[in-house]
Design a protein around this motif. Structure first.
Motif, mmCIF file in Angstrom:
data_model
loop_
_atom_site.group_PDB
_atom_site.id
_atom_site.type_symbol
_atom_site.label_atom_id
_atom_site.label_comp_id
_atom_site.label_asym_id
_atom_site.label_seq_id
_atom_site.Cartn_x
_atom_site.Cartn_y
_atom_site.Cartn_z
ATOM 1 N N ALA A 551 0.846 -1.193 0.000
ATOM 2 C CA ALA A 551 0.000 0.000 0.000
ATOM 3 C C ALA A 551 0.880 1.243 0.000
ATOM 4 O O ALA A 551 1.705 1.411 0.902
ATOM 5 N N PRO A 552 0.729 2.143 -0.993
ATOM 6 C CA PRO A 552 1.561 3.344 -1.041
ATOM 7 C C PRO A 552 1.108 4.419 -0.072
ATOM 8 O O PRO A 552 1.778 5.434 0.082
ATOM 9 N N LEU A 596 -1.502 -14.100 -10.083
ATOM 10 C CA LEU A 596 -1.791 -13.575 -8.747
ATOM 11 C C LEU A 596 -1.672 -14.732 -7.754
ATOM 12 O O LEU A 596 -2.524 -15.618 -7.711
ATOM 13 N N SER A 597 -0.604 -14.710 -6.978
ATOM 14 C CA SER A 597 -0.360 -15.822 -6.057
ATOM 15 C C SER A 597 -0.918 -15.578 -4.663
ATOM 16 O O SER A 597 -1.034 -16.521 -3.874
ATOM 17 N N ALA A 598 -1.252 -14.325 -4.338
ATOM 18 C CA ALA A 598 -1.831 -14.026 -3.029
ATOM 19 C C ALA A 598 -2.625 -12.730 -3.108
ATOM 20 O O ALA A 598 -2.237 -11.801 -3.818
ATOM 21 N N LEU A 599 -3.736 -12.684 -2.372
ATOM 22 C CA LEU A 599 -4.555 -11.480 -2.274
ATOM 23 C C LEU A 599 -4.927 -11.326 -0.805
ATOM 24 O O LEU A 599 -5.654 -12.157 -0.254
ATOM 25 N N LEU A 612 0.933 -5.251 2.972
ATOM 26 C CA LEU A 612 1.001 -6.159 1.832
ATOM 27 C C LEU A 612 -0.411 -6.380 1.301
ATOM 28 O O LEU A 612 -1.273 -6.907 2.004
ATOM 29 N N LEU A 613 -0.639 -5.957 0.057
ATOM 30 C CA LEU A 613 -1.964 -6.070 -0.554
ATOM 31 C C LEU A 613 -2.112 -7.358 -1.349
ATOM 32 O O LEU A 613 -3.133 -8.043 -1.262
ATOM 33 N N ALA A 614 -1.126 -7.669 -2.163
ATOM 34 C CA ALA A 614 -1.195 -8.830 -3.042
ATOM 35 C C ALA A 614 0.213 -9.175 -3.509
ATOM 36 O O ALA A 614 1.154 -8.379 -3.346
#
Length: 619
Positions: A551-552, A596-599, A612-614
């Motif tokens: 997340a920025p 996309l390995s993680a969300l 950590l978003l994804a």
């Protein structure tokens, strides 16, 4: 006579209105959300009233609570500022119905002009039928019918993007203004944004107070404004005045307002009328030598303006200083504003004091810096020089972008248009890593600070390995070395003339250079370069897997891309989710092409900066 004014707003504009009220001997009342309890506008007012119950982003849209606050505090007038409820006719009626003085135009004038669709109809201009737009109509602009500030606006260049642009604009407008109505109009690629400041009283006097150019915009929100608008012919200026007066007369307008135009091919195209004080009003004040807030109060009291407006003198330019990263899609920044100061001779309007926190709930504008001089060239030089020597200790800002914009040939020769940043943003944000000697200066200052608190002064009898410190500058890591000697601190390639905790003087190629160093925790500021002090050795546990999306900014996850699930194939640059912060929506895109390995988030989830978003695994 008005004795007490409640400002139905926050931040910079509330502080600016309070300044005039104090000069006039008028008591001031602030309202604030829970998030703004310690904000500058709440601190400087004579009285502050908490608005209970509402979420921070909605608080200043609760007209019922604000009217109650005005009555409870004993205020006899309400000034709406800009944004929030400033162009809400129902709020103006509620203020008047409560027996209070409304410092603004009549509810009927607001109602007519606050809707951009109705204003265009009044001026004989039709919007596009969104259901009948074809390729021939492109590009078009989707625009919120209420409010301003660039919120609820989207440029559409492909028909397939129209539906999503309408959806996004509605959501953003509803969040910012409580009204999700949008419309579509042609988008003129290379026009200039020019506006006319007007002031009218209840006795039939109308003052057209010159023109302003506001062409330098990001996301349809103004960044640099000036008065008068340069390079306009006398006939075009007269046309602009005539159209502005036409709009005023059409709604029997009273008070301060602005009529906005897009100027292209020597013609003026009406955009809208803002029935409030504009953010950029200080440049008009500087050129005409007036106080527009004081004049608003005078008109609200029923006083008459003089028959003729004052004469314009010189040129004024305003730059909006934002807590944002222009090189990273204008991402808003948060954190502590440790210090903000500009050289003497520059007007600085701000809603922050040193040590204040910049949060996620509101617009990221920190301040407006205004320079006035006899000529445009002198005003440009004066403002650029002041920004260059300003002290700004805190989150990342657009200061370097402003400097380069003010000195860009297209702007200095007044050939700019609203597409300026579309064309030049990459070159304007290629800032590099600041002063190359800043990390060494920071290390020497840190060493001097440590030496001052050491019993042994830091040096040794026998030669030793150089000391090492690590800093991060603009995302790049720098490792610097120095030595303690009997003669003091030494470093390769330069001569250390002086070093203490706050000032380092280095001789580089025979030239002495001064570096002022200030440290707040691990944040270090060396002249205009910002550094982050790093541990001596990297922490492997702090590293994220390749393809991680962080997340920025702090914000709320408002949407996940349709059909996006773990295992889905994604392309580099493809939008994956949207964050909302400071009433603006920000796309978070895939960093690489892959899977996309993680969300890790869901809609409605609050995230902090660095969360950590994804994760996208590159293929």
């Amino acid at each position: 006579m008005i004795a007490s004014v409640l400002v139905a707003n926050r931040g910079e504009i509330a502080c600016r209105i309070f300044r005039t009220c104090r000069e006039w001997g008028i008591r001031t009342v602030a309202v604030h959300s829970d998030a703004d309890e310690n904000a500058l506008h709440a601190r400087v007012a004579d009285t502050a009233v908490r608005l209970p119950g509402a979420a921070p982003a909605e608080t200043y849209l609760r007209g019922d609570l604000i009217v109650k606050a005005a009555i409870a505090s004993g205020a006899d007038a309400v000034h709406p500022g800009y944004g929030f409820l400033s162009e809400n006719a129902d709020f103006a009626r509620a203020v008047i119905d409560a027996g209070l003085v409304w410092i603004g135009p009549s509810p009927e004038a607001i109602e007519t002009m606050a809707s951009k669709t109705r204003a265009k109809e009044l001026m004989g201009i039709a919007s596009l039928d969104r259901d009948r737009i074809t390729e021939a109509d492109l590009p078009v602009l989707v625009k919120a019918a209420a409010g301003g500030g660039g919120r609820g606006m989207r440029i559409v260049r492909r028909l397939e993007d129209l539906a999503s642009a309408l959806e996004g604009a509605r959501a953003e407008a509803a969040s910012a203004f409580g009204d999700g109505e949008v419309f579509v109009e042609p988008y003129l690629e290379h026009g200039r944004h020019v506006e006319v400041q007007i002031l009218a009283d209840s006795h039939g006097t109308i003052w057209p107070l010159g023109t302003r150019d506001c062409s330098l915009q990001r996301r349809h929100q103004k960044v640099i404004e000036e008065a008068p608008a340069p390079g306009l012919s006398q006939s075009l200026t007269e046309d602009l005045y005539a159209l502005a007066v036409q709009a005023v007369c059409a709604v029997a307008y009273e008070g301060a307002g602005t009529v906005e135009f897009l100027v292209a091919d020597g013609r003026a195209h009406f955009l809208e009328m803002n029935t409030r004080l504009q953010v950029e009003h200080p440049v008009t004040e500087a050129v005409f030598g007036i106080d527009l807030v004081a004049l608003q109060i005078r008109v609200a009291e029923g006083q008459a303006l003089e028959n003729d407006p004052p004469r314009a003198r010189g040129h004024a330019i305003e730059a909006r200083l934002y807590a944002e990263d222009p090189a990273n899609d204008w991402t808003p920044q948060t954190g502590t504003l440790h210090r903000l100061a500009v050289p003497e001779g520059i007007r600085l309007d701000t809603g922050y004091g040193d040590g204040d926190d910049i949060g996620v709930h509101y617009d990221p504008m920190l301040a407006k810096a205004v320079a006035h001089a006899p000529t445009r060239a002198e005003a440009l030089r004066k403002l650029a020089g002041a920004l260059e020597h300003a002290t700004i200790h805190g989150p990342t800002t657009n200061r370097d972008l402003l400097l380069r914009s003010l000195r860009h040939e297209e702007f200095t020769t007044a050939r700019m248009d609203t597409g300026f940043y579309d064309r030049h943003l990459p070159e304007l944000t290629r800032f590099g890593t600041g002063d190359p000697h800043a990390p060494l200066a920071a290390a020497l200052a840190d060493a001097a600070r440590a030496r001052a608190h050491s019993r042994f002064g830091g040096w040794r009898n026998l030669p030793s390995q150089p000391q090492m410190r690590r800093y991060e500058v603009a995302g790049e890591e720098h490792e610097v070395h120095y030595r303690h000697t009997r003669a003091g601190l030494e470093a390769d390639g330069v001569r250390v003339v002086h070093a203490d905790a706050e000032l380092v003087v280095l001789e580089v190629d025979g030239v002495q250079r001064k570096f002022e160093v200030t440290r707040y925790g691990d944040e270090v500021y060396v002249n205009a370069t910002t550094l982050k002090a790093l541990p001596r050795f990297p922490d492997p546990a702090a590293q994220h897997a390749p393809g991680s999306l962080l997340a920025p900014m702090p914000g709320t996850v408002v949407k996940i891309a349709d059909g996006l699930t773990v295992g889905a194939a994604v392309r580099a640059g493809e939008p994956l989710l949207w964050l909302e912060a400071m009433k603006m929506q920000h796309k978070i895109t895939a960093p690489v092409t892959g899977t996309l390995s993680a969300l890790h988030v869901v809609p409605g989830q609050q995230v902090t900066v660095g969360s950590l978003l994804a994760v996208v695994q590159e293929t």
